[in-house]
Design a protein around this motif. Sequence first.
Motif, PDB file in Angstrom:
ATOM      1  N   GLU A  20       0.826  -1.206   0.000  1.00 49.63           N
ATOM      2  CA  GLU A  20       0.000   0.000   0.000  1.00 49.63           C
ATOM      3  C   GLU A  20       0.866   1.265   0.000  1.00 49.63           C
ATOM      4  OE1 GLU A  20      -2.045  -3.467   0.870  1.00 49.63           O
ATOM      5  OE2 GLU A  20      -0.424  -2.643   2.112  1.00 49.63           O
ATOM      6  N   GLN A  21       1.946   1.241   0.764  1.00 49.29           N
ATOM      7  CA  GLN A  21       2.849   2.396   0.799  1.00 49.29           C
ATOM      8  C   GLN A  21       3.565   2.569  -0.535  1.00 49.29           C
ATOM      9  OE1 GLN A  21       5.110   1.036   4.202  1.00 49.29           O
ATOM     10  NE2 GLN A  21       4.149   2.535   5.579  1.00 49.29           N
ATOM     11  N   LEU A  22       4.016   1.466  -1.111  1.00 53.46           N
ATOM     12  CA  LEU A  22       4.683   1.529  -2.416  1.00 53.46           C
ATOM     13  C   LEU A  22       3.729   2.023  -3.503  1.00 53.46           C
ATOM     14  CD1 LEU A  22       6.710  -1.803  -2.259  1.00 53.46           C
ATOM     15  CD2 LEU A  22       7.680   0.508  -2.310  1.00 53.46           C
ATOM     16  N   CYS A  23       2.477   1.588  -3.406  1.00 55.52           N
ATOM     17  CA  CYS A  23       1.482   2.034  -4.386  1.00 55.52           C
ATOM     18  C   CYS A  23       1.274   3.539  -4.290  1.00 55.52           C
ATOM     19  CB  CYS A  23       0.165   1.289  -4.164  1.00 55.52           C
ATOM     20  SG  CYS A  23      -1.101   1.689  -5.370  1.00 55.52           S
ATOM     21  N   LYS A  24       1.202   4.062  -3.080  1.00 53.81           N
ATOM     22  CA  LYS A  24       1.017   5.501  -2.886  1.00 53.81           C
ATOM     23  C   LYS A  24       2.189   6.283  -3.468  1.00 53.81           C
ATOM     24  CE  LYS A  24      -0.273   8.915   0.629  1.00 53.81           C
ATOM     25  NZ  LYS A  24       0.680   9.940   0.197  1.00 53.81           N
ATOM     26  N   MET A  35      -9.000  -1.621   1.745  1.00 53.05           N
ATOM     27  CA  MET A  35      -8.764  -2.872   1.029  1.00 53.05           C
ATOM     28  C   MET A  35      -7.258  -3.066   0.810  1.00 53.05           C
ATOM     29  SD  MET A  35     -10.194  -4.105  -2.718  1.00 53.05           S
ATOM     30  CE  MET A  35     -11.895  -4.065  -2.170  1.00 53.05           C
ATOM     31  N   LYS A  36      -6.806  -4.310   0.938  1.00 51.70           N
ATOM     32  CA  LYS A  36      -5.422  -4.632   0.667  1.00 51.70           C
ATOM     33  C   LYS A  36      -5.122  -4.486  -0.824  1.00 51.70           C
ATOM     34  CE  LYS A  36      -3.871  -5.850   4.756  1.00 51.70           C
ATOM     35  NZ  LYS A  36      -2.751  -5.140   5.411  1.00 51.70           N
ATOM     36  N   PHE A  37      -3.897  -4.104  -1.131  1.00 53.96           N
ATOM     37  CA  PHE A  37      -3.508  -3.872  -2.517  1.00 53.96           C
ATOM     38  C   PHE A  37      -3.694  -5.129  -3.367  1.00 53.96           C
ATOM     39  CE2 PHE A  37      -0.181  -3.990  -5.812  1.00 53.96           C
ATOM     40  CZ  PHE A  37      -0.560  -2.884  -6.565  1.00 53.96           C
TER      41      PHE A  37
END
Length: 220
Positions: free
Chosen positions: A7-11, A78-80
Amino acid sequence: MPTRSNEQLCKLTQEGDTSARNILLENNLRFIRKIALEQCRSMGLDENDIRIDVDDLVQEGSIGLLNAIPLFDAGRGMKFLTYTAPAIRNAMTDCIRAALAQFEQRMVDKKDGSGFQRIYLDDVLSDDERMLRIEAIADPHTQTPEQIYIQKEQLIELYGALNKLTAREQTYLLYRYGFTDGIEYPLIVAALHFHLSESRTKKGEGEVMDNLRGKLPWCF
């Protein structure tokens, strides 16, 4: 870069960090490959010459994951991977459909005709084998004697109707609906098995089912 969650990497990726994007993809390649292997097994891709393998599906699944990144909203809780899994599978399915269409076109372009002639036909069950399957289907632990009798009668009528179909029609229905191995296969898997496009398989199945219904006494 310190260890970060999906989630952090996606952001970070959404903010334009290409390094985070590469790490996000690399961290989830095992997950993508797992889905690819499941697709290969469930669709029998290793049993035909459609010319598509696990690596092809991994590549398409990776694209599916990357395309899902801009749409992911961590604020929804929701989880990535939960969010991206359908996108990964859909990308793989689109790849399989495209490969199947190309295969059919190659068959059409060959001198032996439309591709339907290239179907790898299974042996149609003999009368004795049909009766053995009728006996096996009736489970005395879950049905009453009356229910077993009614089901047997219906199955006998069903196999009688199947006998009135062509060998190719019988073979398709026996495979598609699990008469040969007890497994009911999705339409796209049947298309792959018989080397036909999904649209042609759907149309052909409708015609075969209409033909079968016309031969069953309880369908009048």
